[in-house]
Scaffold this motif. Structure first.
Motif, PDB file in Angstrom:
ATOM      1  N   GLN A 159       8.583 -35.748  20.290  1.00  0.00           N
ATOM      2  CA  GLN A 159       7.254 -35.975  19.705  1.00  0.00           C
ATOM      3  C   GLN A 159       6.247 -36.387  20.779  1.00  0.00           C
ATOM      4  O   GLN A 159       5.083 -35.972  20.742  1.00  0.00           O
ATOM      5  CB  GLN A 159       7.328 -37.049  18.617  1.00  0.00           C
ATOM      6  CG  GLN A 159       6.030 -37.193  17.825  1.00  0.00           C
ATOM      7  CD  GLN A 159       5.616 -35.893  17.167  1.00  0.00           C
ATOM      8  OE1 GLN A 159       6.401 -35.286  16.436  1.00  0.00           O
ATOM      9  NE2 GLN A 159       4.383 -35.444  17.406  1.00  0.00           N
ATOM     10  N   ASP A 160       6.685 -37.195  21.750  1.00  0.00           N
ATOM     11  CA  ASP A 160       5.817 -37.550  22.874  1.00  0.00           C
ATOM     12  C   ASP A 160       5.352 -36.295  23.602  1.00  0.00           C
ATOM     13  O   ASP A 160       4.187 -36.183  23.986  1.00  0.00           O
ATOM     14  CB  ASP A 160       6.558 -38.453  23.866  1.00  0.00           C
ATOM     15  CG  ASP A 160       6.774 -39.847  23.333  1.00  0.00           C
ATOM     16  OD1 ASP A 160       6.054 -40.241  22.400  1.00  0.00           O
ATOM     17  OD2 ASP A 160       7.679 -40.533  23.854  1.00  0.00           O
ATOM     18  N   LEU A 161       6.280 -35.367  23.785  1.00  0.00           N
ATOM     19  CA  LEU A 161       5.951 -34.125  24.479  1.00  0.00           C
ATOM     20  C   LEU A 161       4.904 -33.333  23.693  1.00  0.00           C
ATOM     21  O   LEU A 161       3.889 -32.902  24.257  1.00  0.00           O
ATOM     22  CB  LEU A 161       7.216 -33.288  24.670  1.00  0.00           C
ATOM     23  CG  LEU A 161       7.009 -31.858  25.200  1.00  0.00           C
ATOM     24  CD1 LEU A 161       6.352 -31.874  26.573  1.00  0.00           C
ATOM     25  CD2 LEU A 161       8.341 -31.109  25.249  1.00  0.00           C
ATOM     26  N   PHE A 162       5.119 -33.164  22.401  1.00  0.00           N
ATOM     27  CA  PHE A 162       4.167 -32.393  21.594  1.00  0.00           C
ATOM     28  C   PHE A 162       2.793 -33.061  21.567  1.00  0.00           C
ATOM     29  O   PHE A 162       1.762 -32.389  21.661  1.00  0.00           O
ATOM     30  CB  PHE A 162       4.696 -32.211  20.172  1.00  0.00           C
ATOM     31  CG  PHE A 162       5.625 -31.047  20.021  1.00  0.00           C
ATOM     32  CD1 PHE A 162       5.125 -29.761  19.934  1.00  0.00           C
ATOM     33  CD2 PHE A 162       7.000 -31.237  19.969  1.00  0.00           C
ATOM     34  CE1 PHE A 162       5.979 -28.672  19.794  1.00  0.00           C
ATOM     35  CE2 PHE A 162       7.861 -30.158  19.830  1.00  0.00           C
ATOM     36  CZ  PHE A 162       7.357 -28.870  19.749  1.00  0.00           C
ATOM     37  N   ASP A 163       2.770 -34.376  21.468  1.00  0.00           N
ATOM     38  CA  ASP A 163       1.494 -35.090  21.463  1.00  0.00           C
ATOM     39  C   ASP A 163       0.739 -34.864  22.762  1.00  0.00           C
ATOM     40  O   ASP A 163      -0.484 -34.673  22.759  1.00  0.00           O
ATOM     41  CB  ASP A 163       1.726 -36.590  21.258  1.00  0.00           C
ATOM     42  CG  ASP A 163       2.209 -36.926  19.852  1.00  0.00           C
ATOM     43  OD1 ASP A 163       2.074 -36.062  18.948  1.00  0.00           O
ATOM     44  OD2 ASP A 163       2.733 -38.044  19.662  1.00  0.00           O
ATOM     45  N   ALA A 164       1.456 -34.853  23.872  1.00  0.00           N
ATOM     46  CA  ALA A 164       0.815 -34.637  25.172  1.00  0.00           C
ATOM     47  C   ALA A 164       0.312 -33.204  25.313  1.00  0.00           C
ATOM     48  O   ALA A 164      -0.792 -32.963  25.828  1.00  0.00           O
ATOM     49  CB  ALA A 164       1.798 -34.967  26.299  1.00  0.00           C
ATOM     50  N   LEU A 165       1.098 -32.244  24.849  1.00  0.00           N
ATOM     51  CA  LEU A 165       0.717 -30.839  24.993  1.00  0.00           C
ATOM     52  C   LEU A 165      -0.564 -30.510  24.240  1.00  0.00           C
ATOM     53  O   LEU A 165      -1.307 -29.616  24.638  1.00  0.00           O
ATOM     54  CB  LEU A 165       1.849 -29.928  24.505  1.00  0.00           C
ATOM     55  CG  LEU A 165       3.133 -29.925  25.339  1.00  0.00           C
ATOM     56  CD1 LEU A 165       4.155 -28.976  24.721  1.00  0.00           C
ATOM     57  CD2 LEU A 165       2.855 -29.542  26.776  1.00  0.00           C
ATOM     58  N   HIS A 166      -0.844 -31.234  23.187  1.00  0.00           N
ATOM     59  CA  HIS A 166      -2.057 -30.956  22.416  1.00  0.00           C
ATOM     60  C   HIS A 166      -3.330 -31.330  23.179  1.00  0.00           C
ATOM     61  O   HIS A 166      -4.427 -30.977  22.755  1.00  0.00           O
ATOM     62  CB  HIS A 166      -1.996 -31.654  21.057  1.00  0.00           C
ATOM     63  CG  HIS A 166      -1.095 -30.965  20.076  1.00  0.00           C
ATOM     64  ND1 HIS A 166      -1.384 -29.717  19.564  1.00  0.00           N
ATOM     65  CD2 HIS A 166       0.102 -31.324  19.550  1.00  0.00           C
ATOM     66  CE1 HIS A 166      -0.418 -29.345  18.731  1.00  0.00           C
ATOM     67  NE2 HIS A 166       0.493 -30.290  18.707  1.00  0.00           N
ATOM     68  N   HIS A 167      -3.186 -32.009  24.314  1.00  0.00           N
ATOM     69  CA  HIS A 167      -4.347 -32.328  25.149  1.00  0.00           C
ATOM     70  C   HIS A 167      -4.652 -31.218  26.149  1.00  0.00           C
ATOM     71  O   HIS A 167      -5.689 -31.268  26.826  1.00  0.00           O
ATOM     72  CB  HIS A 167      -4.101 -33.639  25.914  1.00  0.00           C
ATOM     73  CG  HIS A 167      -4.148 -34.853  25.040  1.00  0.00           C
ATOM     74  ND1 HIS A 167      -5.311 -35.555  24.802  1.00  0.00           N
ATOM     75  CD2 HIS A 167      -3.172 -35.474  24.330  1.00  0.00           C
ATOM     76  CE1 HIS A 167      -5.054 -36.561  23.985  1.00  0.00           C
ATOM     77  NE2 HIS A 167      -3.765 -36.541  23.691  1.00  0.00           N
ATOM     78  N   LEU A 168      -3.764 -30.227  26.255  1.00  0.00           N
ATOM     79  CA  LEU A 168      -3.992 -29.142  27.214  1.00  0.00           C
ATOM     80  C   LEU A 168      -5.173 -28.284  26.789  1.00  0.00           C
ATOM     81  O   LEU A 168      -5.345 -27.985  25.616  1.00  0.00           O
ATOM     82  CB  LEU A 168      -2.745 -28.257  27.323  1.00  0.00           C
ATOM     83  CG  LEU A 168      -1.483 -28.876  27.902  1.00  0.00           C
ATOM     84  CD1 LEU A 168      -0.320 -27.893  27.782  1.00  0.00           C
ATOM     85  CD2 LEU A 168      -1.697 -29.271  29.368  1.00  0.00           C
TER      86      LEU A 168
END
Length: 492
Positions: free
Chosen positions: A378-387
């Motif tokens: 979930q941390d990964l997905f949350d970060a990717l949404h900032h790309l």
């Protein structure tokens, strides 16, 4: 086939306003002749340009070495890529579907009755092309922008890059000789030099489109000028990219050390001066890749393409390190007084990344990459949404992992999604695309691959036109023998 320059002068020259106007006028005159030139003739031009490059490989490689500090192997490969690209574009013209010829015959049974409608893509007019510094052949005088514009029948005026002026002038000379030999009209290809000349070119009423490869700042300034003209014109820019890489926890456990070697090779290739360099890598905490990577980071300094690029690299590196929570994993401090810099790997975590995403996702053009540690999926997905938009996105996962949702996130943000492998290196093929959502690029179509031609064409409809006045692609008997869509069915 002209250039406002002297090949014996090593410093960049400036094309005057009078010179820009004269070159633009010649391009306009050439366009009036090019619209009557057959596809076969334009194909001959492209092959002649490719042959000219190949015949002068040794000379051009030495010139490029002196001006760019790129390696002999890299430059010879790029010359071959550039001539191959010209030949690929020639084959696209020969095949014919780039014209998108569509015929709907008249049908009185329809309500209302349908007239005879025939649609084809036609050249847009003279095109301005801005050369890039990091690819002195493939994205320069005879690069993809020039090839695709000439292919569809558009004259090209190239704005030379100040990082390799001698090479630009010599390439233009070789191109002029090649085009003259095969009977191309004067004015189909020309060169201007100087910052102001580039601006004047974008604003000149004769120019109908612009192709650009370079920085976000420079590209956006020219983009705005193209849009602010009394007659706004399309601006086809490739403006930079962060090119994220995602490594799943399972893959890191299985082959993290192997991936470390691949990542090091990719972000340090050509000293990090590729627009497809992986600039941010998402990996799990306690990563095998992270532990193995420092051993692959070069300790020697290498010369950047230009002093401006070296200075920009140092400035952006300092900006990244000024973000609280970002630290150096590997690499020495950059030199402060030379055109040479050292490679560096930085590291942070998803909490810091999300808080400072705007700063951390600004491209650093040079040999550095940022590792971002995540604790959970979930941390990964949350970060990717900032790309934001990017040219490429790469995913390293195991065969039995469910990566459908990760793929959907990446395809929303990238023009090319890679599964395994590394993004540096762009194959020139019919299917290739070298673009992405803003700020990676400004258009759906890119400068690489068969669809690059689409940028410099516009559709035109002929309604109830006599066969004799139609372009050959739309005539009833299909004299070109090209693929067409007739009454809804695709025919060859």
């Amino acid at each position: 086939m002209s250039a406002q320059s002297d090949t014996n002068v090593k410093e960049p020259l400036v094309t005057t306003s009078v010179g820009v106007s004269a070159i633009a006028a010649a391009a306009q005159q050439a366009f009036s002749r090019m619209v009557r030139v057959s596809e076969r003739e334009r194909v001959a031009w492209l092959f002649a340009l490719a042959d000219g490059l190949d015949a002068h490989t040794e000379e051009l490689q030495h010139l490029a070495e002196a001006e760019t500090s790129l390696s002999r192997i890299r430059l010879r490969g790029e010359i071959a890529r550039t001539s191959g690209q010209l030949r690929l574009i020639a084959s696209v013209v020969q095949e014919g579907s780039y014209l998108e010829a569509i015929i709907d015959h008249a049908d009185d049974r329809m309500a209302p009755p349908r007239p005879d409608l025939r649609r084809v893509l036609r050249p847009i007019g003279p095109v301005a092309v801005f050369s890039a510094s990091n690819f002195p052949f493939a994205f320069s005088v005879l690069g993809g922008d020039t090839a695709s514009a000439l292919a569809v029948g558009c004259p090209v005026v190239v704005k030379a890059h100040p990082g390799h002026p001698l090479l630009s002038r010599r390439c233009m000379e070789i191109a002029g000789e090649a085009l003259h030999r095969v009977g191309a009209p004067d004015g189909v290809l020309a060169l201007v030099e100087g910052h102001e000349a580039g601006i004047e070119l974008v604003e000149h009423p004769v120019i109908k489109a612009v192709g650009f490869t370079g920085s976000l700042e420079g590209g956006r300034a020219l983009f705005n000028r193209a849009a602010a003209r009394p007659d706004p014109i399309p601006f086809f820019g490739e403006l930079g990219s962060i090119n994220p890489v995602i490594v799943t926890a399972a893959t890191d456990r299985v082959r993290g050390s192997e991936l470390a070697a691949g990542l090091a090779g990719s972000f340090q290739l050509s000293h990090g001066q590729f627009c497809t360099k992986p600039g941010v890598v998402f990996l799990p905490f306690d990563s095998e890749l992270e532990r193995a990577l420092p051993a692959h980071v070069k300790s020697n300094s290498e010369r950047m393409l230009t002093q401006r690029i070296a200075d920009g690299f140092r400035e952006r590196s300092k900006d990244l390190l000024s973000v609280p929570g970002v630290s150096v994993l590997a690499g020495e401090p950059t030199l402060a007084d030379a055109q040479t810099v050292r490679a560096r790997v930085l590291v942070t975590d998803t909490r810091v990344f999300e808080e400072h995403a705007v700063d951390l996702l600004t491209e650093v053009f040079g040999p550095t990459t940022l590792l971002v540690r995540y604790a959970t999926e979930q941390d990964l997905f949350d970060a990717l949404h900032h790309l934001s938009g990017t040219l490429t996105a790469t995913l390293h996962a195991e065969p039995d992992e469910d990566i459908a949702e990760l793929t959907r996130v990446l395809e929303d943000r990238a023009g090319r999604v890679l599964f395994e492998g590394w993004p540096t290196g762009v194959a020139v093929t019919w299917s290739q695309h070298h673009g992405g959502p803003w700020p990676a690029a400004t258009s759906t179509f890119s400068s690489v691959g068969a669809t690059s031609l689409r940028r410099f064409q516009r559709p035109i409809i002929y309604q109830d036109a006599p066969d004799a006045v139609l372009p050959p692609a739309l005539r009833e008997m299909n004299p070109l023998g090209i693929p067409r869509r007739v009454d809804g069915s695709y025919t060859v």
